[in-house]
Design an enzyme around this catalytic site. Sequence first.
Site, PDB file in Angstrom:
ATOM      1  N   SER A  10       0.864  -1.187   0.000  1.00 50.60           N
ATOM      2  CA  SER A  10       0.000   0.000   0.000  1.00 50.60           C
ATOM      3  C   SER A  10       0.893   1.227   0.000  1.00 50.60           C
ATOM      4  O   SER A  10       1.895   1.255   0.720  1.00 50.60           O
ATOM      5  CB  SER A  10      -0.870   0.068   1.267  1.00 50.60           C
ATOM      6  OG  SER A  10      -1.491   1.344   1.344  1.00 50.60           O
TER       7      SER A  10
ATOM      8  N   GLY B  87      -7.138 -14.285   0.850  1.00 54.31           N
ATOM      9  CA  GLY B  87      -7.513 -15.512   0.130  1.00 54.31           C
ATOM     10  C   GLY B  87      -6.319 -16.447   0.015  1.00 54.31           C
ATOM     11  O   GLY B  87      -6.437 -17.662   0.231  1.00 54.31           O
TER      12      GLY B  87
ATOM     13  N   TYR C  15      -6.681   6.566   2.167  1.00 55.63           N
ATOM     14  CA  TYR C  15      -5.758   5.698   2.925  1.00 55.63           C
ATOM     15  C   TYR C  15      -6.440   5.196   4.193  1.00 55.63           C
ATOM     16  O   TYR C  15      -6.504   3.991   4.441  1.00 55.63           O
ATOM     17  CB  TYR C  15      -4.511   6.505   3.271  1.00 55.63           C
ATOM     18  CG  TYR C  15      -3.435   5.746   4.007  1.00 55.63           C
ATOM     19  CD1 TYR C  15      -2.768   4.672   3.411  1.00 55.63           C
ATOM     20  CD2 TYR C  15      -3.053   6.123   5.304  1.00 55.63           C
ATOM     21  CE1 TYR C  15      -1.751   4.005   4.083  1.00 55.63           C
ATOM     22  CE2 TYR C  15      -2.035   5.455   5.974  1.00 55.63           C
ATOM     23  CZ  TYR C  15      -1.389   4.399   5.359  1.00 55.63           C
ATOM     24  OH  TYR C  15      -0.388   3.733   6.027  1.00 55.63           O
TER      25      TYR C  15
ATOM     26  N   TYR D 191     -12.647 -12.485   7.997  1.00 54.41           N
ATOM     27  CA  TYR D 191     -12.015 -13.755   7.625  1.00 54.41           C
ATOM     28  C   TYR D 191     -11.697 -14.578   8.861  1.00 54.41           C
ATOM     29  O   TYR D 191     -11.797 -15.806   8.868  1.00 54.41           O
ATOM     30  CB  TYR D 191     -10.728 -13.504   6.808  1.00 54.41           C
ATOM     31  CG  TYR D 191     -10.951 -13.644   5.320  1.00 54.41           C
ATOM     32  CD1 TYR D 191     -11.659 -12.676   4.615  1.00 54.41           C
ATOM     33  CD2 TYR D 191     -10.470 -14.752   4.618  1.00 54.41           C
ATOM     34  CE1 TYR D 191     -11.885 -12.809   3.252  1.00 54.41           C
ATOM     35  CE2 TYR D 191     -10.694 -14.883   3.254  1.00 54.41           C
ATOM     36  CZ  TYR D 191     -11.393 -13.910   2.580  1.00 54.41           C
ATOM     37  OH  TYR D 191     -11.624 -14.046   1.235  1.00 54.41           O
TER      38      TYR D 191
HETATM   39  P1  NAD Z   1       6.201   1.936   0.957  1.00 53.62           P
HETATM   40  O1  NAD Z   1       5.456   2.811   0.008  1.00 53.62           O
HETATM   41  O2  NAD Z   1       7.678   2.118   1.060  1.00 53.62           O
HETATM   42  O3  NAD Z   1       5.925   0.403   0.656  1.00 53.62           O
HETATM   43  C1  NAD Z   1       4.723  -0.073   0.133  1.00 53.62           C
HETATM   44  C2  NAD Z   1       5.044  -1.078  -0.962  1.00 53.62           C
HETATM   45  O4  NAD Z   1       3.817  -1.602  -1.492  1.00 53.62           O
HETATM   46  C3  NAD Z   1       5.804  -0.456  -2.135  1.00 53.62           C
HETATM   47  O5  NAD Z   1       6.955  -1.219  -2.423  1.00 53.62           O
HETATM   48  C4  NAD Z   1       4.785  -0.492  -3.268  1.00 53.62           C
HETATM   49  O6  NAD Z   1       5.388  -0.570  -4.553  1.00 53.62           O
HETATM   50  C5  NAD Z   1       3.953  -1.711  -2.903  1.00 53.62           C
HETATM   51  N1  NAD Z   1       2.620  -1.723  -3.516  1.00 53.62           N
HETATM   52  C6  NAD Z   1       1.693  -0.736  -3.533  1.00 53.62           C
HETATM   53  N2  NAD Z   1       0.596  -1.130  -4.197  1.00 53.62           N
HETATM   54  C7  NAD Z   1       0.823  -2.412  -4.599  1.00 53.62           C
HETATM   55  C8  NAD Z   1       0.055  -3.366  -5.340  1.00 53.62           C
HETATM   56  N3  NAD Z   1      -1.172  -3.084  -5.800  1.00 53.62           N
HETATM   57  N4  NAD Z   1       0.603  -4.578  -5.574  1.00 53.62           N
HETATM   58  C9  NAD Z   1       1.854  -4.893  -5.134  1.00 53.62           C
HETATM   59  N5  NAD Z   1       2.612  -4.015  -4.410  1.00 53.62           N
HETATM   60  C10 NAD Z   1       2.108  -2.789  -4.167  1.00 53.62           C
HETATM   61  O7  NAD Z   1       5.511   2.160   2.393  1.00 53.62           O
HETATM   62  P2  NAD Z   1       5.969   1.645   3.838  1.00 53.62           P
HETATM   63  O8  NAD Z   1       6.239   2.821   4.678  1.00 53.62           O
HETATM   64  O9  NAD Z   1       6.983   0.583   3.715  1.00 53.62           O
HETATM   65  O10 NAD Z   1       4.603   1.012   4.348  1.00 53.62           O
HETATM   66  C11 NAD Z   1       4.367  -0.395   4.240  1.00 53.62           C
HETATM   67  C12 NAD Z   1       3.048  -0.743   4.883  1.00 53.62           C
HETATM   68  O11 NAD Z   1       3.072  -0.371   6.270  1.00 53.62           O
HETATM   69  C13 NAD Z   1       1.854  -0.061   4.261  1.00 53.62           C
HETATM   70  O12 NAD Z   1       0.780  -0.948   4.197  1.00 53.62           O
HETATM   71  C14 NAD Z   1       1.576   1.071   5.206  1.00 53.62           C
HETATM   72  O13 NAD Z   1       0.222   1.433   5.196  1.00 53.62           O
HETATM   73  C15 NAD Z   1       1.981   0.494   6.544  1.00 53.62           C
HETATM   74  N6  NAD Z   1       2.381   1.540   7.489  1.00 53.62           N
HETATM   75  C16 NAD Z   1       3.599   2.152   7.415  1.00 53.62           C
HETATM   76  C17 NAD Z   1       3.918   3.141   8.321  1.00 53.62           C
HETATM   77  C18 NAD Z   1       5.249   3.841   8.303  1.00 53.62           C
HETATM   78  O14 NAD Z   1       5.491   4.694   9.167  1.00 53.62           O
HETATM   79  N7  NAD Z   1       6.153   3.536   7.409  1.00 53.62           N
HETATM   80  C19 NAD Z   1       2.994   3.523   9.308  1.00 53.62           C
HETATM   81  C20 NAD Z   1       1.757   2.895   9.325  1.00 53.62           C
HETATM   82  C21 NAD Z   1       1.469   1.881   8.434  1.00 53.62           C
END
Ligand code: NAD
Length: 315
Positions: free
Chosen positions: A75, A102, A145, A159
């Site tokens: 994401s 799934g 988001y 699930y």
């Molecule tokens: P990021 O953007 O670096 O990593 C997200 C990854 O998901 C990317 O590599 C992107 O290419 C991939 N991606 C997006 N859509 C996709 C799809 N449809 N199919 C396949 N891959 C896809 O972000 P992050 O900071 O590493 O965050 C990772 C997760 O942790 C996310 O779900 C985010 O919501 C959650 N999160 C992160 C933080 C933070 O502080 N970094 C805080 C809360 C939640």
Amino acid sequence: MRAVVTGGAGFLGSYLCERLVERDWEVICMDNFLTGSPRNVEHLVGRPNFKIVECDLTGFVHVPGEVALVMHFASAASPADYLRYPIETLRVGSIGTLHALGLAREKGARFVLASTSEVYGDPLEHPQKETYWGNVNPVGPRSVYDEAKRFAESLTTAYRESRGADTGIVRIFNTYGPRMRPFDGRAIPTFIRQALRGEPITVTGDGTQTRSICYVDDTVDGILALAFGDFPGPVNIGNPDEMTMADLAKLIRELAGSDSPIEFVDRPADDPRVRRPDTTVAAEHLGWRPRVPAEEGLRRTIEWFRAELGVLSRR
Ligand code: NAD
């Protein structure tokens, strides 16, 4: 033992892949590189127990063979990214989560959802406990988001309740560290980049809004503690060490040895005023607490950015 890490080429996902590979798990990293990059995991490529698969989670997803763990991290996560990709963010949070769940159910694997403190929105309860339902504007710009993650939590719970899936939900609070993109729009990379280049450090609003920042190693420890147990959560993982954005900007300026001025700019719509996790559940159920103080984590991150920006500016 095989694990699938969706979003494995992103900031957090890359650390999860690394830690699982180190523990001798076979790791399949699935990513469409929308906001991540193969560069984040290039040091793992060539290891016999690491495989990177370019795929969009919202399309057809198939993994042959056994899988014991699905970590669903795909994401966009920074406001700049999810505002640039609003529909993609909603799709991966909904359809992507459906596909990842799934897959976990088909394989009988444990499923871990990367949720976020943003499910609490602009909170009316402080600090935020897992029992707090949040204060989210469903039609505000950030809803793409926040609501995607709230839906993903609901889907994960359904699930678990109706299909017997083994699931865990982690609500991650602001995490920082090496491998964040200097231009991803999040406050810490922005402040560090500006401080290192001697540019004005742009703090939004009057800078009194707070965040609680957690170093990536601590966050990943907490996520893995959830993954390797059977606790369903949701569980907050974050550092309760809260500070104002103005103080954070000043601290980064000092640690970077910079004399950048601090400049106040407009605050984005629906930006939360305060953010601090209550980590009692994480301590009780996972035996987890953050260890890296902000100064130490920021120092490590600044050094990484110094090298990274040096590379960028020579290009
Ligand atoms: P990021 O953007 O670096 O990593 C997200 C990854 O998901 C990317 O590599 C992107 O290419 C991939 N991606 C997006 N859509 C996709 C799809 N449809 N199919 C396949 N891959 C896809 O972000 P992050 O900071 O590493 O965050 C990772 C997760 O942790 C996310 O779900 C985010 O919501 C959650 N999160 C992160 C933080 C933070 O502080 N970094 C805080 C809360 C939640």
